[in-house]
Design a protein around this motif. Structure first.
Motif, PDB file in Angstrom:
ATOM      1  N   CYS A 195      56.582  68.206 -70.763  1.00  0.00           N
ATOM      2  CA  CYS A 195      57.434  69.394 -70.868  1.00  0.00           C
ATOM      3  C   CYS A 195      58.743  69.156 -70.114  1.00  0.00           C
ATOM      4  O   CYS A 195      58.768  69.133 -68.884  1.00  0.00           O
ATOM      5  N   PHE A 243      61.150  71.106 -69.882  1.00  0.00           N
ATOM      6  CA  PHE A 243      61.769  72.350 -69.407  1.00  0.00           C
ATOM      7  C   PHE A 243      61.023  72.941 -68.210  1.00  0.00           C
ATOM      8  O   PHE A 243      61.266  74.076 -67.824  1.00  0.00           O
ATOM      9  N   LEU A 268      55.501  74.297 -67.790  1.00  0.00           N
ATOM     10  CA  LEU A 268      54.056  74.241 -67.570  1.00  0.00           C
ATOM     11  C   LEU A 268      53.782  73.962 -66.101  1.00  0.00           C
ATOM     12  O   LEU A 268      54.376  73.065 -65.506  1.00  0.00           O
ATOM     13  N   CYS A 304      59.900  78.352 -71.192  1.00  0.00           N
ATOM     14  CA  CYS A 304      59.411  77.695 -72.411  1.00  0.00           C
ATOM     15  C   CYS A 304      60.414  77.849 -73.553  1.00  0.00           C
ATOM     16  O   CYS A 304      60.852  78.947 -73.871  1.00  0.00           O
ATOM     17  N   GLU A 305      60.770  76.721 -74.158  1.00  0.00           N
ATOM     18  CA  GLU A 305      61.735  76.711 -75.261  1.00  0.00           C
ATOM     19  C   GLU A 305      61.043  76.662 -76.626  1.00  0.00           C
ATOM     20  O   GLU A 305      61.705  76.583 -77.655  1.00  0.00           O
ATOM     21  N   GLY A 306      59.725  76.616 -76.613  1.00  0.00           N
ATOM     22  CA  GLY A 306      58.987  76.562 -77.881  1.00  0.00           C
ATOM     23  C   GLY A 306      59.175  75.254 -78.629  1.00  0.00           C
ATOM     24  O   GLY A 306      59.079  75.213 -79.862  1.00  0.00           O
ATOM     25  N   CYS A 307      59.438  74.160 -77.892  1.00  0.00           N
ATOM     26  CA  CYS A 307      59.753  72.885 -78.555  1.00  0.00           C
ATOM     27  C   CYS A 307      58.510  72.197 -79.144  1.00  0.00           C
ATOM     28  O   CYS A 307      58.605  71.288 -79.946  1.00  0.00           O
ATOM     29  N   ARG A 308      57.321  72.603 -78.714  1.00  0.00           N
ATOM     30  CA  ARG A 308      56.027  72.125 -79.236  1.00  0.00           C
ATOM     31  C   ARG A 308      55.637  70.716 -78.807  1.00  0.00           C
ATOM     32  O   ARG A 308      54.663  70.164 -79.292  1.00  0.00           O
ATOM     33  N   CYS A 368      54.291  69.864 -76.043  1.00  0.00           N
ATOM     34  CA  CYS A 368      52.997  69.941 -75.368  1.00  0.00           C
ATOM     35  C   CYS A 368      51.837  69.920 -76.369  1.00  0.00           C
ATOM     36  O   CYS A 368      50.815  69.264 -76.143  1.00  0.00           O
ATOM     37  N   PHE A 404      51.122  78.937 -80.541  1.00  0.00           N
ATOM     38  CA  PHE A 404      52.459  79.493 -80.305  1.00  0.00           C
ATOM     39  C   PHE A 404      52.532  80.918 -80.809  1.00  0.00           C
ATOM     40  O   PHE A 404      51.953  81.253 -81.841  1.00  0.00           O
TER      41      PHE A 404
HETATM   42  S1  SF4 Z   1      56.666  74.353 -76.058  1.00  0.00           S
HETATM   43 FE1  SF4 Z   1      55.444  73.274 -74.509  1.00  0.00          FE
HETATM   44  S2  SF4 Z   1      56.634  71.450 -74.006  1.00  0.00           S
HETATM   45 FE2  SF4 Z   1      58.005  72.857 -75.074  1.00  0.00          FE
HETATM   46  S3  SF4 Z   1      58.979  74.027 -73.458  1.00  0.00           S
HETATM   47 FE3  SF4 Z   1      57.214  75.205 -74.067  1.00  0.00          FE
HETATM   48  S4  SF4 Z   1      55.624  74.568 -72.697  1.00  0.00           S
HETATM   49 FE4  SF4 Z   1      57.212  73.040 -72.544  1.00  0.00          FE
END
Ligand code: SF4
Ligand code: SF4
Length: 289
Positions: A80, A82, A85, A99-103, A105, A116
């Motif tokens: 991660c 950002f 976590l 959390c940027e929702g980049c996936r 993780c 998500f």
């Molecule tokens: S989606 Fe997962 S890896 Fe991406 S920012 Fe959120 S927690 Fe971190």
């Protein structure tokens, strides 16, 4: 469309007065605040006298841990970027603001323990301002994203509202800089006014903005704000940018007073030299349009 390429040049001051001017002189306008991260156009137009609609928009995603599957192996934490976590009391938790929702993780989780959820990214408000201008405002929630999409939707709603009301003009006050929301504001606009202050950083920002406008074949024109603030002349700036100068507005403290009173300058002190200069520039803007 009014933009600057750099914050603090007086772009929103210019946009609010332009919207006020068109509303009075041309029988109506829709003003759009496309600066979703720091919207203030409505305030500059006197604040809201009547809110006529609020639409909440999704489009942001946040990681959600399925604790029935999570083995606490913590392999996801290191990927991660950002720092969203963390481990609290031995339990993996997601910081929703980071959390940027980049996936990333979920790609490394071998136990399929990360899901998500879609969360609110922002709102679009419709207001009648206390100076009687119809204002559409984009506003991002804390940690929200997708400002480009938010601006796109706000412009779409503004077009619809303008046709409903029979208004011919929409004034868009763009975000500062040249990022995604600015590009989303520029595309398909009929005219771009670049508001520059006589400083090197502002000229550099305007040059980058002009490149973007050229890329999308949008005609751009220059307005120099705060003249007399430095020794750089409006004509020098026009030469450096290679675009036509529509006019300039002198630096004067009265502008700060008008903003503090939440009144467009044209309404606050209509006979002041700054208001006269604004009207001259607006006349040129309408001629060019
Ligand atoms: S989606 Fe997962 S890896 Fe991406 S920012 Fe959120 S927690 Fe971190
Ligand atoms: S990688 Fe999967 S199983 Fe391991 S801690 Fe992260 S969510 Fe839990």
């Amino acid at each position: 469309m009014v933009a600057s390429g750099k914050g603090g040049t007086g772009k929103s001051f210019f946009s609010s007065n332009l919207a006020y001017y068109i509303n009075v002189e041309y029988g109506g306008v829709v003003a759009v605040d496309a600066d979703a991260e720091a919207p203030d156009l409505l305030l500059l137009l006197g604040g809201s006298c009547k809110c006529v609609g609020v639409e909440r928009l999704g489009g942001s995603w946040r990681a959600l841990i399925d604790y029935s599957r999570c083995t606490s192996c913590l392999e996801c934490v290191s990927v991660c970027r950002f720092y969203a976590l963390d481990v609290v009391d031995g339990k993996l938790v997601v910081n929703k603001l980071y959390c940027e929702g980049c996936r990333a993780c979920s790609l490394v989780c071998r136990y399929n323990a990360i899901d998500f959820i879609e969360v609110e990214s922002g709102v679009i408000r419709h207001d009648i301002s206390c100076s009687n201008v119809y204002v559409v405002t984009t506003d991002l929630v804390i940690g929200g994203r997708n400002t480009g999409k938010l601006v796109y939707l706000a412009r779409e709603q503004a077009s619809k509202k303008a046709s409903e009301k029979g208004y011919k003009y929409i004034v868009v006050d763009a975000a500062a800089g040249i990022g995604c929301p600015v590009i989303s504001s520029i595309v398909n606009s009929d005219l771009l006014v670049i508001v520059v202050e006589p400083t090197k950083p502002s000229i550099n920002g305007a040059l980058r903005l002009k490149d973007i406008a050229d890329h999308f074949s949008i005609d751009s024109y220059l307005v120099v704000n705060k003249t007399g603030f430095t020794s750089i002349s409006p004509e020098d700036i026009a030469r450096e940018l290679g675009i036509e100068l529509l006019g300039s507005i002198p630096y004067d403290r009265v502008v700060v007073d008008s903003i503090a009173c939440m009144k467009p300058m044209l309404a606050y002190k209509p006979d002041h030299v700054v208001s006269k200069k604004l009207r001259e520039v607006f006349t040129r803007v309408m001629e060019v349009l």
